[in-house]
Design a protein around this motif. Sequence first.
Motif, PDB file in Angstrom:
ATOM      1  N   TYR A  18     -14.205  -8.697  -6.505  1.00  0.00           N
ATOM      2  CA  TYR A  18     -13.223  -8.200  -7.468  1.00  0.00           C
ATOM      3  C   TYR A  18     -11.835  -8.827  -7.370  1.00  0.00           C
ATOM      4  N   ALA A  19     -11.505  -9.504  -6.276  1.00  0.00           N
ATOM      5  CA  ALA A  19     -10.160 -10.061  -6.126  1.00  0.00           C
ATOM      6  C   ALA A  19     -10.098 -11.490  -6.639  1.00  0.00           C
ATOM      7  N   ASP A  20      -9.073 -11.771  -7.428  1.00  0.00           N
ATOM      8  CA  ASP A  20      -8.809 -13.131  -7.888  1.00  0.00           C
ATOM      9  C   ASP A  20      -7.928 -13.809  -6.845  1.00  0.00           C
ATOM     10  N   PHE A  21      -8.529 -14.592  -5.971  1.00  0.00           N
ATOM     11  CA  PHE A  21      -7.806 -15.219  -4.865  1.00  0.00           C
ATOM     12  C   PHE A  21      -6.782 -16.240  -5.361  1.00  0.00           C
ATOM     13  N   SER A  22      -6.914 -16.671  -6.593  1.00  0.00           N
ATOM     14  CA  SER A  22      -5.952 -17.628  -7.141  1.00  0.00           C
ATOM     15  C   SER A  22      -4.744 -16.933  -7.749  1.00  0.00           C
ATOM     16  N   ASN A  23      -4.721 -15.618  -7.692  1.00  0.00           N
ATOM     17  CA  ASN A  23      -3.651 -14.841  -8.320  1.00  0.00           C
ATOM     18  C   ASN A  23      -3.211 -13.730  -7.368  1.00  0.00           C
ATOM     19  N   CYS A  24      -2.600 -14.141  -6.257  1.00  0.00           N
ATOM     20  CA  CYS A  24      -2.220 -13.205  -5.191  1.00  0.00           C
ATOM     21  C   CYS A  24      -0.704 -13.029  -5.153  1.00  0.00           C
ATOM     22  N   PHE A  25      -0.281 -11.789  -4.879  1.00  0.00           N
ATOM     23  CA  PHE A  25       1.138 -11.462  -4.758  1.00  0.00           C
ATOM     24  C   PHE A  25       1.355 -10.698  -3.453  1.00  0.00           C
ATOM     25  N   LEU A  26       2.470 -10.999  -2.791  1.00  0.00           N
ATOM     26  CA  LEU A  26       2.871 -10.246  -1.609  1.00  0.00           C
ATOM     27  C   LEU A  26       3.983  -9.293  -2.021  1.00  0.00           C
ATOM     28  N   MET A  27       3.814  -8.016  -1.694  1.00  0.00           N
ATOM     29  CA  MET A  27       4.803  -7.008  -2.074  1.00  0.00           C
ATOM     30  C   MET A  27       5.114  -6.100  -0.907  1.00  0.00           C
ATOM     31  N   GLY A  28       6.357  -5.660  -0.827  1.00  0.00           N
ATOM     32  CA  GLY A  28       6.714  -4.692   0.187  1.00  0.00           C
ATOM     33  C   GLY A  28       7.878  -3.837  -0.258  1.00  0.00           C
ATOM     34  N   THR A  29       7.941  -2.634   0.287  1.00  0.00           N
ATOM     35  CA  THR A  29       9.030  -1.703   0.037  1.00  0.00           C
ATOM     36  C   THR A  29       9.928  -1.642   1.264  1.00  0.00           C
ATOM     37  N   SER A  30      11.239  -1.805   1.075  1.00  0.00           N
ATOM     38  CA  SER A  30      12.214  -1.703   2.156  1.00  0.00           C
ATOM     39  C   SER A  30      11.905  -2.714   3.261  1.00  0.00           C
ATOM     40  N   ALA A  31      11.591  -2.251   4.477  1.00  0.00           N
ATOM     41  CA  ALA A  31      11.222  -3.205   5.532  1.00  0.00           C
ATOM     42  C   ALA A  31      10.019  -4.030   5.116  1.00  0.00           C
ATOM     43  N   GLY A  32       9.137  -3.431   4.323  1.00  0.00           N
ATOM     44  CA  GLY A  32       7.991  -4.180   3.808  1.00  0.00           C
ATOM     45  C   GLY A  32       8.409  -5.303   2.884  1.00  0.00           C
ATOM     46  N   ASN A  35      11.206  -6.978   3.260  1.00  0.00           N
ATOM     47  CA  ASN A  35      11.640  -7.991   4.224  1.00  0.00           C
ATOM     48  C   ASN A  35      10.431  -8.772   4.738  1.00  0.00           C
ATOM     49  N   ILE A  36       9.346  -8.060   5.057  1.00  0.00           N
ATOM     50  CA  ILE A  36       8.129  -8.704   5.554  1.00  0.00           C
ATOM     51  C   ILE A  36       7.539  -9.630   4.492  1.00  0.00           C
ATOM     52  N   ALA A  37       7.455  -9.153   3.249  1.00  0.00           N
ATOM     53  CA  ALA A  37       6.903  -9.975   2.176  1.00  0.00           C
ATOM     54  C   ALA A  37       7.693 -11.268   2.028  1.00  0.00           C
ATOM     55  N   TYR A  38       9.013 -11.187   2.165  1.00  0.00           N
ATOM     56  CA  TYR A  38       9.861 -12.372   2.051  1.00  0.00           C
ATOM     57  C   TYR A  38       9.571 -13.365   3.173  1.00  0.00           C
ATOM     58  N   HIS A  39       9.581 -12.883   4.408  1.00  0.00           N
ATOM     59  CA  HIS A  39       9.413 -13.793   5.545  1.00  0.00           C
ATOM     60  C   HIS A  39       7.986 -14.343   5.633  1.00  0.00           C
ATOM     61  N   VAL A  40       7.004 -13.513   5.347  1.00  0.00           N
ATOM     62  CA  VAL A  40       5.623 -14.005   5.365  1.00  0.00           C
ATOM     63  C   VAL A  40       5.407 -14.989   4.217  1.00  0.00           C
ATOM     64  N   GLY A  41       6.035 -14.722   3.080  1.00  0.00           N
ATOM     65  CA  GLY A  41       5.950 -15.653   1.961  1.00  0.00           C
ATOM     66  C   GLY A  41       6.543 -17.007   2.313  1.00  0.00           C
ATOM     67  N   LEU A  42       7.671 -17.017   3.037  1.00  0.00           N
ATOM     68  CA  LEU A  42       8.256 -18.276   3.471  1.00  0.00           C
ATOM     69  C   LEU A  42       7.329 -19.006   4.428  1.00  0.00           C
ATOM     70  N   ARG A  43       6.694 -18.272   5.316  1.00  0.00           N
ATOM     71  CA  ARG A  43       5.722 -18.891   6.241  1.00  0.00           C
ATOM     72  C   ARG A  43       4.611 -19.585   5.463  1.00  0.00           C
ATOM     73  N   GLN A  84       1.075 -16.429  -5.796  1.00  0.00           N
ATOM     74  CA  GLN A  84       1.829 -16.741  -6.997  1.00  0.00           C
ATOM     75  C   GLN A  84       3.253 -16.194  -6.960  1.00  0.00           C
ATOM     76  N   GLY A  85       3.452 -15.102  -6.218  1.00  0.00           N
ATOM     77  CA  GLY A  85       4.784 -14.513  -6.237  1.00  0.00           C
ATOM     78  C   GLY A  85       5.012 -13.523  -5.111  1.00  0.00           C
ATOM     79  N   LEU A  86       6.287 -13.218  -4.893  1.00  0.00           N
ATOM     80  CA  LEU A  86       6.712 -12.231  -3.906  1.00  0.00           C
ATOM     81  C   LEU A  86       7.454 -11.116  -4.642  1.00  0.00           C
ATOM     82  N   ILE A  87       7.145  -9.877  -4.282  1.00  0.00           N
ATOM     83  CA  ILE A  87       7.789  -8.724  -4.903  1.00  0.00           C
ATOM     84  C   ILE A  87       8.535  -7.963  -3.810  1.00  0.00           C
ATOM     85  N   LEU A  88       9.856  -8.003  -3.882  1.00  0.00           N
ATOM     86  CA  LEU A  88      10.695  -7.363  -2.874  1.00  0.00           C
ATOM     87  C   LEU A  88      11.284  -6.090  -3.486  1.00  0.00           C
TER      88      LEU A  88
END
Length: 322
Positions: free
Chosen positions: A150-164, A166-174, A188-192
């Motif tokens: 069911y997951a479209d691996f070509s269309n993935c987003f990292l998202m986090g709330t508050s400290a999460g 922050n995590i989405a940002y740093h893991v996205g940079l990695r 495809q994108g990061l949601i902070l």
Amino acid sequence: MASIDPNIDPYGYLGITQNSDGSITRRPEFLATCTADSDPKSPVLIKDIPINQQNNTWARLYLPAPESGAAPATKRPLLVYYHGGGFILCSAASSIFHAFCSRLAAEIPALVVSVEYRLAPEHRLPAAYDDSAEALDWIRTAGDEWLTDYADFSNCFLMGTSAGGNIAYHVGLRECVDVDQPKPLKIQGLILHQPFFGGVERTPSEIRLAGDKVLPPLLSDIMWDLSLPVGVDQDHEYSNPIRAVRLDVVEKVKDQGLRLLVTGCDGDPLVDRQIELVKMLKDKGVDVVDQFSDGGFHGCEIFDDSKAIVLYAALKKFVLNS
């Protein structure tokens, strides 16, 4: 917790006690939801899967129930979510984040993977980043049927709330730095969502909201003291992405076409730091969508349904790029 003023008794407000060995004792998590407690009438299917048993990390998957008559393997956007809690509190099982992810999966709709990472101070940063990055490797290789079917691996987003966030940002940079490695997962994108950042010098919004009853600067200071590596201050790159910006990494973010959505509100003491990050990234040519609202408070969409509706609409538009 709501009846305790965080400016008067911050440790009581957080429900923590510091121990002599550097650890903290947390008030028992009485508002947690296990998969067995989930609403059987929910349009979202839920299950937990271990990731690293040695570190006691795991993931909670939220799958919108396939519609009657739909194709058996309809691919959904994949949204990897990191919970908030100042790096020291909460869990992927915390009821507020469980409800948020369940509705998020239904509203977009998307397959949501909510990650359980190790908490500080027992496991100081970058432990949360390491666990969160390991979760991406697990997604790539686990072979779980929900992910493969069911997951479209070509269309993935990292998202986090508050400290999460922050995590989405740093893991996205990695992930941008490691782009040359073969990976079946395309981010495809990061949601902070109201991301948690700090710094040694107070911002105007932190000064204006010094007496805030949700996340005053005093409370943020305690969280950073407990979560940053020993011996560093809040201008460290984990906390202050402006003072410690890595231009080479930001350049890769731009070159790879990674999109960012940053949300916040002017009732949050952290709002100036979030706006500053948006400005820095836009000035470097990064594709950033920002959504800042009047009023509110830190994490308001988690608790206020009327504000959550607006957030879900923005998330759906961003993920579906419509």
